[in-house]
Design a protein around this motif. Structure first.
Motif, PDB file in Angstrom:
ATOM      1  N   SER A  81       0.818  -1.207   0.000  1.00 63.54           N
ATOM      2  CA  SER A  81       0.000   0.000   0.000  1.00 63.54           C
ATOM      3  C   SER A  81       0.860   1.269   0.000  1.00 63.54           C
ATOM      4  O   SER A  81       0.331   2.350  -0.139  1.00 63.54           O
ATOM      5  N   TRP A 106      -2.301 -11.557   9.445  1.00 62.97           N
ATOM      6  CA  TRP A 106      -3.628 -11.063   9.070  1.00 62.97           C
ATOM      7  C   TRP A 106      -4.263 -10.249  10.174  1.00 62.97           C
ATOM      8  O   TRP A 106      -5.446  -9.959  10.110  1.00 62.97           O
ATOM      9  N   ALA A 163      -6.533  -0.801   5.573  1.00 62.78           N
ATOM     10  CA  ALA A 163      -5.834  -1.556   4.530  1.00 62.78           C
ATOM     11  C   ALA A 163      -4.595  -0.791   4.072  1.00 62.78           C
ATOM     12  O   ALA A 163      -3.546  -1.375   3.806  1.00 62.78           O
ATOM     13  N   PHE A 190      -5.155  -5.844   6.478  1.00 59.66           N
ATOM     14  CA  PHE A 190      -6.154  -6.046   5.443  1.00 59.66           C
ATOM     15  C   PHE A 190      -7.458  -6.587   6.011  1.00 59.66           C
ATOM     16  O   PHE A 190      -8.509  -6.418   5.422  1.00 59.66           O
TER      17      PHE A 190
END
Lengths: 195, 371, 376
Positions: free
Chosen positions: B241, B321, C125, C130
């Motif tokens: 990102s 995650w 994100a 995420f």
């Protein structure tokens, strides 16, 4: 930053990480949390009033061109000719669903409610031309020709009838002054074309 | 290797005709191939598991189209990677651009050589095992930097620079956090370290429970090692990102595949080292695998080792995650201000403990109280 | 955190961030001049998504422009729809049935929730986590289901009409909305536990791009970006329109709880708290909603009187102001739309000076810009 702050930083990092990981672990372990819809096999229930592809019931359509006028993106094209019985006959009614933005304004204004949203939303094509929906199955030129013929026939009939009536009238009372031969000829079939 | 070759020659007299070096070489090649196949399989399956775990955590399903339940997805991915066009940017440094993925992959794969997979199952039981792993895994940084530089892309360059700073910084805490295990075992060989954790039912002998300091060094190692191998939340070199994809942004096809494989290889190496140094390696809890007939013992210990290592890999994915990414200055601060001092203090603690209690851990002391 | 570029003099590098960068929320292009990782100057270059919406608004009739307002801010189409309707109604002095106003408020606040969910999700994100993004998307799907029920579409709603709304709430809609609110409210606490107060996340955002209140006012920031700087200004309270005066809710402002007042974290928390307030508003609206018609009598060929009007309403990304000049015909003779995101870009260059590249992403995320609003 003193030693207290230093240790507080470390403890905070560990505690907040553990909190977050507890939540992700719960989602990871619990199979009930899966929300994926396996699309081609499973489908969601389409609610009433869903704004899918447009469909025009051409039998009910009065060719009033309200939909054409209200469409902000000009995706509806309509051709109509005036038929022998003075009603409009649809020659072609096409909707370019590649342009359509499914705003539903046309459906709202449709006086006979012939234009409706269906629940369809799946379509694929390899060219843009295929994205134009034709609602009148016959060829526009053919319809126009046919209507023109009908109109001409009707006009001829009317003229004959008028002549016959004239003749009858003339025969009935010759004393009356003769009327002009026939009415003005039938106007040519009105063709409205809006794009 | 030589001893294995000798025993092989002894048990199969037919081989004695062949020269000794040939037998050794053949063995080495076989071992290499076996490990390579294992590594590639792990990396493939690892990518699938990563995506499945991501799916589970994120309340979705994950890959489920290729093969039953999606288990062949990694093959499809692999085929795709191999078949993709291999693009090299026009102004890239072609030689370095081509070299970089190999360096990265080799650096990651070479560490597999000393992993103690089971009783006597090490591709090579080097007497400097821990040191060797540290050395070859830091080779990766050269590859990553080369990739970043040779791509002639500013994002890639930034990624490469970040990787260099990061990997070099985190070498220190990783090394320092592993030393307690070395101290307890008194050896750098990974097989020796695993063997030293065998006592006390094969569970309480683990370095993890040896004393509080070793417990902390496990946590410190696990944190620092994730950063050293660029795993999320420390994946700054390829922060998608920010840097789009970082150092590997210009790579495609199999060259990208090599980076990809190396990432998963690193993941396994971190898990395997954590297992070997702190979680008792191939020691089976409540059971002594060395007592079984050779082949069965080897296989059982292999299974136990892999199970522990995969569990650690799962934990890494779980962390991945959950956490957001650090910023580059915060990453440096975390290494130099937190991890490095803490590992040093920890090392001091372990050393003092070993000195004061003559190398005995807490479970051992409790056991000796109960006779 | 700010690093003085003069401490380490090195060669500057110009990098093009965007228009195809994953974290610029669309086609924003930022020209970065960096000194290594430190940004010396970040100049936003807007205009890649310009569609001449204002010109279109002058060419189509008032009713026909409604679907185009969906495209003004596609994540908050309901708010833009209603803003247009309110503006035209103010111009033509149309009385709107009360039920229609309540329905508008309900859908606007629901849309504010879904828009803030996207802001929250894409922001996390961008920060590298995420998972919260997918949780946010999951909740947003439920809002979309509600909208699909009431207006038939999931993204471009075209629900408001001049003089009301296109249709009454279908049976079951109000109950389903209540169900959604009951489901959604606990999720906010879950987000806070999962990510908001996560140490890494807080560290990434705290003290980054802090905008003091007066400066935010001077640069014309509106909406959550202004309130993040501690300025208590909300058009729903300060210039009330529709039925907002009858509803009780708080204006969320930044408190500087984890760093300087007006930093990225404050802007982020304002959005999270606003979702909670929106839930409160919708609950009250569901209690108070009267029965009745939903569309006022408006002539089919709608010609507002000659005049001009400026109407502003509180959209999720700040104030959406609509300036209309009517010449008495079916089209407006001039239309100007003021949007929150576009004005926010003014301050971008100022606040990003001396930050790091990763902070640029954080600043873009915390401003919650959306490109169709910037370029219109």
């Amino acid at each position: 930053m003193g030693l207290k702050g230093y240790i507080h930083d470390i403890v905070e990092a560990v505690v907040t990480t553990a909190k977050g990981m507890r939540i992700t672990a719960r989602y990871g372990v619990d199979p009930k949390e899966e929300v994926t819809l396996q699309y081609p096999e499973e489908r969601w229930e389409i609610p009433q009033g869903y704004r899918g592809f447009l469909h025009n019931d051409i039998k009910a359509c009065t060719s009033c061109t309200m939909c054409v006028k209200v469409c902000p993106v000009d995706c509806i094209s309509l051709e109509a000719v005036r038929g022998a019985d003075k009603k409009m006959v649809l020659a072609s009614y096409d909707i370019d669903i590649g342009r359509c933005m499914y705003c539903g304004l046309c459906v709202e204004v449709c006086p006979p409610k012939s234009l409706k949203h269906t629940s369809g939303y799946e379509m694929a094509s390899v060219s843009r031309g295929e994205l134009v929906l034709h609602f009148v199955p016959e060829d526009a030129a053919e319809i126009k020709a046919r209507v023109a013929r009908q109109v001409a026939e009707a006009a001829a009939k009317a003229a004959e009838a008028a002549k016959a009536a004239e003749a009858a009238k003339a025969a009935e009372g010759s004393a009356e002054p003769p009327k002009p031969a026939a009415g003005p000829p039938e106007p040519p079939p009105a063709t409205e074309k809006k794009e | 290797m030589e001893s294995l070759a000798l025993s092989l020659v002894k048990s199969f007299p037919a081989l004695s005709a062949a020269p000794m070096w040939a037998v050794s070489l053949a063995l080495m090649v076989t071992a290499g191939v076996v490990v390579l196949v294992f590594a590639l399989t792990f990396e493939g399956v690892g990518s699938l598991v990563l995506r499945k775990v991501a799916g589970d955590i994120q309340a979705r399903i994950g890959p489920n189209r290729v093969g039953p339940n999606g288990i062949l997805q990694f093959l499809a991915d692999g085929v795709k990677l191999v078949l993709k066009e291999d693009l090299i940017p026009e102004k890239a440094d072609r030689f370095l651009f081509k070299l970089a993925p190999y360096l990265v992959f080799v650096g990651s794969f070479a560490a597999f050589v000393v992993v103690p997979f089971g009783v006597g199952l090490s591709p090579a039981d080097l007497n400097i095992g821990v040191y060797y792993v540290m050395a070859v895994t830091s080779l990766v940084v050269i590859g990553v930097m080369l990739a970043g530089w040779a791509s002639n892309n500013k994002w890639a360059l930034l990624g490469g620079m970040r990787a260099a700073a990061q990997i070099v910084s985190y070498e220190i805490p990783v090394g320092m956090a592993l030393i307690p295990a070395v101290l307890v075992a008194g050896s750098l060989s990974l097989q020796d370290i695993v063997r030293s954790q065998g006592g006390l039912l094969g569970l309480f002998g683990w370095n993890l429970f040896h004393n509080p300091f070793t417990f902390f060094s496990f946590i410190l190692y696990f944190t620092a090692a994730q950063a050293e191998t660029n795993q999320t939340p420390f994946d700054l070199p390829e922060a998608e990102s920010e840097l789009v994809s970082g150092y590997n942004v210009e790579y495609s096809g199999i060259r990208f595949g090599l980076f990809f494989l190396a990432e998963f290889g690193d993941m396994f190496i971190v898990a395997a080292l954590a297992t070997a140094c702190f979680l008792g390696g191939w020691n089976v809890p409540f059971f002594n695998a060395a007592l079984l007939p050779p082949l069965w013992g080897n296989l059982l210990s292999l299974g136990v080792f892999l199970a522990k290592a995969f569990l650690m890999v799962l934990v890494m994915m779980w962390v991945r995650w959950t956490l957001p990414r650090l910023r580059v200055d915060q990453l440096m601060r975390m290494s130099w201000k937190y991890l490095v001092p803490l590992t040093f203090v920890n090392l001091l603690g372990v050393s003092l403990w070993l000195l004061l209690f003559r190398g005995k851990g807490i479970p051992q002391m409790i056991a000796s109280v109960f006779g | 955190m700010t690093i003085r570029p003069e401490a380490l003099p090195t060669q500057e590098m110009t990098i093009n961030m965007g228009p195809q960068h994953p974290s610029t929320h669309g086609v924003l292009r930022v020209i970065l001049t960096t000194d290594g990782e430190v940004v010396v100057r970040a100049v936003p270059d807007v205009g890649y998504l310009h569609r001449a919406l204002e010109k279109i608004g002058e060419r189509v009739t008032y009713a026909q422009f409604m679907p185009f307002t969906d495209r003004l801010d596609y994540l908050a189409a309901m708010n833009c729809n209603c803003a247009w309707a309110w503006a035209v109604e103010k111009l033509a002095k149309i009385e709107v049935p009360e039920r229609a106003e309540y329905l508008r408020v309900i859908v606007c606040e629901l849309n504010r929730i879904s828009s803030h969910l996207i802001a929250f999700g894409s922001f996390t994100a961008d920060m590298g986590a995420f998972t919260p993004f997918l949780y946010a998307i999951r909740e947003r799907e439920k809002v979309n289901d509600l909208f699909e029920m009431i207006c038939g579409n999931r993204l471009t709603y075209n629900y408001a009409r001049i003089g009301g709304v296109s249709g009454d709430a279908p049976p079951g809609f109000l109950e389903k909305t209540r169900e959604f609110l009951d489901y959604f409210e606990p999720k906010l606490d879950e987000y806070n536990n999962l990510i908001s107060y996560n140490k890494i996340f807080v560290h990434r955002l705290a003290n980054v791009a802090a905008i003091p209140g007066p400066e935010a006012v001077a640069y014309g920031l509106t909406g959550p970006n202004l309130r993040g700087s501690g300025v208590r200004f909300d058009l729903r309270k300060d210039e009330p329109y529709s039925v907002y005066p009858k509803l009780d809710f708080n204006v969320c402002v930044g408190t500087g709880e984890r760093g300087k007042l007006g930093d990225c974290f404050d802007r982020y928390m304002v959005r999270i708290n606003e979702m909670r307030e929106s839930v409160r508003i919708v609950r009250q609206a569901l209690e108070q909603i009267p029965e009745g018609p939903v569309l006022a009598k408006v002539p089919r060929v709608f010609k507002p009187p000659v005049g001009e009007v400026y109407f502003r309403s509180e959209c999720p990304r700040g104030e959406t102001g609509i300036y209309l000049i009517s010449d008495g015909s079916t089209n407006s003779s001039r239309l100007k739309i003021r949007t929150g995101s576009f004005v926010t870009m003014n301050i971008f260059e100022k606040v990003t000076r001396g930050l790091m590249i990763a902070d640029i992403v954080a600043v873009i995320g915390s401003f919650d810009i959306i490109l169709p609003e910037i370029d219109r």
